[in-house]
Design a protein around this motif. Structure first.
Motif, PDB file in Angstrom:
ATOM      1  N   ARG A  38       0.839  -1.206   0.000  1.00 35.60           N
ATOM      2  CA  ARG A  38       0.000   0.000   0.000  1.00 35.60           C
ATOM      3  C   ARG A  38       0.868   1.247   0.000  1.00 35.60           C
ATOM      4  O   ARG A  38       0.600   2.202  -0.736  1.00 35.60           O
ATOM      5  CB  ARG A  38      -0.935   0.000   1.207  1.00 35.60           C
ATOM      6  N   ASP A  39       1.925   1.257   0.794  1.00 34.19           N
ATOM      7  CA  ASP A  39       2.801   2.428   0.852  1.00 34.19           C
ATOM      8  C   ASP A  39       3.556   2.632  -0.460  1.00 34.19           C
ATOM      9  O   ASP A  39       3.717   3.766  -0.918  1.00 34.19           O
ATOM     10  CB  ASP A  39       3.776   2.314   2.019  1.00 34.19           C
ATOM     11  N   TYR A  41       2.474   1.690  -3.375  1.00 38.85           N
ATOM     12  CA  TYR A  41       1.428   2.156  -4.287  1.00 38.85           C
ATOM     13  C   TYR A  41       1.166   3.652  -4.074  1.00 38.85           C
ATOM     14  O   TYR A  41       1.119   4.420  -5.036  1.00 38.85           O
ATOM     15  CB  TYR A  41       0.152   1.339  -4.058  1.00 38.85           C
ATOM     16  N   ASN A  42       1.012   4.072  -2.831  1.00 41.44           N
ATOM     17  CA  ASN A  42       0.748   5.488  -2.544  1.00 41.44           C
ATOM     18  C   ASN A  42       1.916   6.376  -2.971  1.00 41.44           C
ATOM     19  O   ASN A  42       1.711   7.498  -3.432  1.00 41.44           O
ATOM     20  CB  ASN A  42       0.419   5.691  -1.069  1.00 41.44           C
ATOM     21  N   VAL A  45       1.468   6.758  -6.592  1.00 36.86           N
ATOM     22  CA  VAL A  45       0.385   7.719  -6.838  1.00 36.86           C
ATOM     23  C   VAL A  45       0.927   9.143  -6.718  1.00 36.86           C
ATOM     24  O   VAL A  45       0.669   9.995  -7.574  1.00 36.86           O
ATOM     25  CB  VAL A  45      -0.807   7.507  -5.872  1.00 36.86           C
ATOM     26  N   ALA A  46       1.693   9.408  -5.667  1.00 31.88           N
ATOM     27  CA  ALA A  46       2.253  10.749  -5.465  1.00 31.88           C
ATOM     28  C   ALA A  46       3.180  11.142  -6.616  1.00 31.88           C
ATOM     29  O   ALA A  46       3.143  12.288  -7.090  1.00 31.88           O
ATOM     30  CB  ALA A  46       3.004  10.814  -4.132  1.00 31.88           C
ATOM     31  N   SER A  72      -6.142   5.193   3.176  1.00 31.90           N
ATOM     32  CA  SER A  72      -5.693   5.630   1.849  1.00 31.90           C
ATOM     33  C   SER A  72      -6.874   5.954   0.941  1.00 31.90           C
ATOM     34  O   SER A  72      -6.753   6.770   0.027  1.00 31.90           O
ATOM     35  CB  SER A  72      -4.826   4.561   1.193  1.00 31.90           C
ATOM     36  N   TYR A  73      -8.009   5.322   1.197  1.00 36.82           N
ATOM     37  CA  TYR A  73      -9.178   5.596   0.364  1.00 36.82           C
ATOM     38  C   TYR A  73      -9.542   7.082   0.384  1.00 36.82           C
ATOM     39  O   TYR A  73      -9.976   7.634  -0.620  1.00 36.82           O
ATOM     40  CB  TYR A  73     -10.379   4.740   0.797  1.00 36.82           C
ATOM     41  N   LEU A  75      -7.466   9.576   0.618  1.00 38.32           N
ATOM     42  CA  LEU A  75      -6.527  10.209  -0.307  1.00 38.32           C
ATOM     43  C   LEU A  75      -7.034  10.060  -1.736  1.00 38.32           C
ATOM     44  O   LEU A  75      -7.073  11.032  -2.495  1.00 38.32           O
ATOM     45  CB  LEU A  75      -5.139   9.566  -0.172  1.00 38.32           C
ATOM     46  N   TYR A  76      -7.440   8.852  -2.105  1.00 41.86           N
ATOM     47  CA  TYR A  76      -7.933   8.607  -3.458  1.00 41.86           C
ATOM     48  C   TYR A  76      -9.214   9.395  -3.732  1.00 41.86           C
ATOM     49  O   TYR A  76      -9.406   9.912  -4.837  1.00 41.86           O
ATOM     50  CB  TYR A  76      -8.179   7.120  -3.700  1.00 41.86           C
ATOM     51  N   SER A 105      -6.935   6.494  -9.023  1.00 44.91           N
ATOM     52  CA  SER A 105      -5.673   6.325  -8.293  1.00 44.91           C
ATOM     53  C   SER A 105      -4.781   5.314  -9.005  1.00 44.91           C
ATOM     54  O   SER A 105      -3.559   5.476  -9.052  1.00 44.91           O
ATOM     55  CB  SER A 105      -5.919   5.910  -6.840  1.00 44.91           C
ATOM     56  N   ALA A 109      -1.012   5.916 -10.165  1.00 43.78           N
ATOM     57  CA  ALA A 109       0.033   4.976  -9.735  1.00 43.78           C
ATOM     58  C   ALA A 109       0.780   4.423 -10.948  1.00 43.78           C
ATOM     59  O   ALA A 109       2.008   4.279 -10.919  1.00 43.78           O
ATOM     60  CB  ALA A 109      -0.569   3.840  -8.914  1.00 43.78           C
TER      61      ALA A 109
END
Length: 150
Positions: A38-39, A41-42, A45-46, A72-73, A75-76, A105, A109
């Motif tokens: 997840r991190d 992936y985030n 995304v950034a 995280s949802y 954020l998306y 997202s 990503a």
């Protein structure tokens, strides 16, 4: 609200390419051992947001399960609001479609993984870190200028 997809996907070429290489070489401390999916992936995304464009992940492959998404949802959702709704608030109900929210997202990503792939090929971790620090400094300076009281 529509039911949420079970997985967050990325392009197969990145899952089989840059992600596997990150796991083996630990570029920028992004291996599976050091960084959760997840991190990672985030982070992608950034990086995609920083590029200011998004690309469809084709063909798609599961990257992590949505049950591990946590906060995280949100954020998306905020990203979806910015890109798809903010200019026309009559579309506000679209934010309830979690598949569209996650889909956007995934596109950011996908762009971010292409950036990571390019950085991994052409830079070392240290120069990448300094690039990110410089970008953070620029963003902070811009934020301060935008919020300076007159």
């Amino acid at each position: 609200m529509k039911s949420m997809t079970l997985t967050v996907d990325i392009s197969r070429k990145y899952n089989e390419g840059i992600v596997k290489r990150l796991d083996n070489m630990n570029f920028f401390q992004l291996s599976k051992e050091k960084t959760g999916r997840r991190d990672l992936y985030n982070f992608a995304v950034a990086l995609g947001i920083n590029q200011n464009y998004h690309t469809r992940p084709e063909p798609r492959e599961s990257f992590y399960r949505t049950e591990g998404m946590g906060n995280s949802y949100y954020l998306y959702s905020s990203l979806f609001f910015r890109d798809e709704i903010s200019s026309d608030l009559t579309k506000i109900d679209a934010i309830l479609d979690s598949n569209k929210v996650i889909g956007l997202s995934e596109e950011y990503a996908n762009t971010g993984f292409s950036v990571l792939e390019e950085k991994e090929k052409n830079e070392n971790s240290e120069s990448f870190m300094y690039d990110l620090i410089n970008k953070t400094d620029e963003l902070y300076t811009q934020f301060c200028e935008d919020n300076r009281e007159n």
